[in-house]
Design an enzyme around this catalytic site. Structure first.
Site, mmCIF file in Angstrom:
data_model
loop_
_atom_site.group_PDB
_atom_site.id
_atom_site.type_symbol
_atom_site.label_atom_id
_atom_site.label_comp_id
_atom_site.label_asym_id
_atom_site.label_seq_id
_atom_site.Cartn_x
_atom_site.Cartn_y
_atom_site.Cartn_z
ATOM 1 N N CYS A 138 0.764 -1.111 0.125
ATOM 2 C CA CYS A 138 -0.053 0.099 0.028
ATOM 3 C C CYS A 138 0.918 1.191 -0.174
ATOM 4 O O CYS A 138 1.454 1.386 1.019
ATOM 5 C CB CYS A 138 -0.988 -0.096 1.231
ATOM 6 S SG CYS A 138 -1.795 1.526 1.481
ATOM 7 N N CYS A 141 -0.064 4.018 2.498
ATOM 8 C CA CYS A 141 -0.015 3.681 3.692
ATOM 9 C C CYS A 141 1.543 3.787 4.155
ATOM 10 O O CYS A 141 1.734 4.580 5.263
ATOM 11 C CB CYS A 141 -0.313 2.273 4.027
ATOM 12 S SG CYS A 141 -2.018 1.687 3.746
ATOM 13 N N ASP A 142 2.476 3.288 3.263
ATOM 14 C CA ASP A 142 3.697 3.242 4.004
ATOM 15 C C ASP A 142 4.706 4.192 2.724
ATOM 16 O O ASP A 142 5.951 4.223 3.190
ATOM 17 C CB ASP A 142 4.196 1.925 3.621
ATOM 18 C CG ASP A 142 3.608 1.018 4.423
ATOM 19 O OD1 ASP A 142 3.143 1.553 5.585
ATOM 20 O OD2 ASP A 142 3.296 -0.259 4.103
#
Length: 312
Positions: A138, A141-142
């Site tokens: 993701c 997300c990261d």
């Protein structure tokens, strides 16, 4: 002794499941939550969550899910540290649904399915070991953790190019690894990515080795057209070859789309079975974020509460 019929059984223990449990508990539905084979869901593989509302300094994925569980327990959710093996869902309004686990069965008027999805894996060594340590599924997300660094994305569809588009704005260099000799993504996405000066595409290429001891340091790739291999030193590898919704036990019970995701009524979490609702990634192939999952978990609990009140 006659078995008590429950009002709410929740299958799944990610943000959607625990959010549903909190709302259902506060509505006095006395929910029973099955944590499943992967307690806490995909967030337990994330070392730090920086984009969830209310945590200005971020929070470790495992710690976050532990807090979600504690909050659900605080409102008297009953936690079952087991996996549901099969279900028999009634077609009738006010029907009774049967949830089977181990050698037992729970009967319930309402069910919330929040089993999530699992990322497709490459199937190479260290892929699972380095998840959260450089390997991610993701970008939103990261991606922040790789700001100004070199990273790689593998995949050729819409998801992969969306990841590239996002990462190219914050990373120094983005390598796109495509196994075929063409991109499957929509033309507009292809056009946007091909204009990026910091994106380099490797067609007819696959990853054959992940390099690093304690965390990802690079990858070895092989071009099956040129028959040669090379090494890319990167801080992050984003695998974007798709997700698999965890709907195996619902195949003959609920309406699924062509990718296996549970179909819900537009604007709600209602499935095709009365009293059965679905929340989180298992019914969302688009956003797949913790905060959207938690939102649909809330919706599912409210939808179930409304269903039970109208059915009584």
């Amino acid at each position: 002794m006659k078995q008590k019929i429950q009002n709410c059984v929740i299958i799944g223990s990610g943000p959607a499941g625990y959010s549903a449990a909190i709302y259902a508990s506060r509505a006095d539905l006395h929910p029973i939550l099955f944590v499943g084979p992967n307690p806490g869901g995909q967030l337990t593989t994330t070392t730090s969550i920086d984009n969830y509302l209310g945590f200005p300094l971020g929070i470790d994925g495992i710690d976050f899910m532990k807090k979600c569980q504690k909050q659900a327990i605080r409102f008297n959710t009953k936690i079952m540290n087991q996996s549901v093996k099969s279900v028999c869902l009634s077609n009738k309004n006010r029907g009774i649904h049967h949830i089977f686990f181990e050698k037992e069965c729970i009967k319930s008027r309402g069910v919330i399915v929040a089993t999530g999805s699992s990322p497709r894996l490459l199937g190479i060594e260290k892929e699972k070991k380095f998840t959260g340590l450089g390997v991610s599924f993701c970008a939103t997300c990261d991606g922040f953790f790789h700001k100004g660094k070199d990273i790689a994305v593998i995949g050729g569809g819409d998801t992969a190019l969306e990841e590239v588009n996002y990462l190219s704005k914050i990373c120094r260099k983005v390598y796109l690894i495509v196994r075929k000799n063409y991109l499957k993504a929509s033309k507009i996405l292809q056009s946007n990515v091909l204009k990026k000066k910091n994106v380099e595409i490797f067609f007819c290429t696959k990853i054959i080795k992940i390099i690093g001891n304690d965390f990802l340091e690079g990858i070895q790739i092989f071009n099956h057209e040129k028959k040669n291999s090379s090494t890319l030193l990167i801080s992050g590898l984003f695998i974007a070859i798709g997700h698999i919704p965890n709907t195996e036990i619902f195949k003959d019970q609920l309406d699924l789309d062509n990718k296996g995701y549970i179909i819900v009524k537009k604007g709600s979490t209602m499935t095709n079975k009365p009293g059965v609702f679905s929340a989180g990634d298992v019914q969302d192939s688009n956003y797949r974020q913790a905060i959207t999952s938690a939102g649909t978990g809330c919706m599912a609990a409210l939808d179930l509460e409304r269903y039970l009140s109208l059915s009584s």
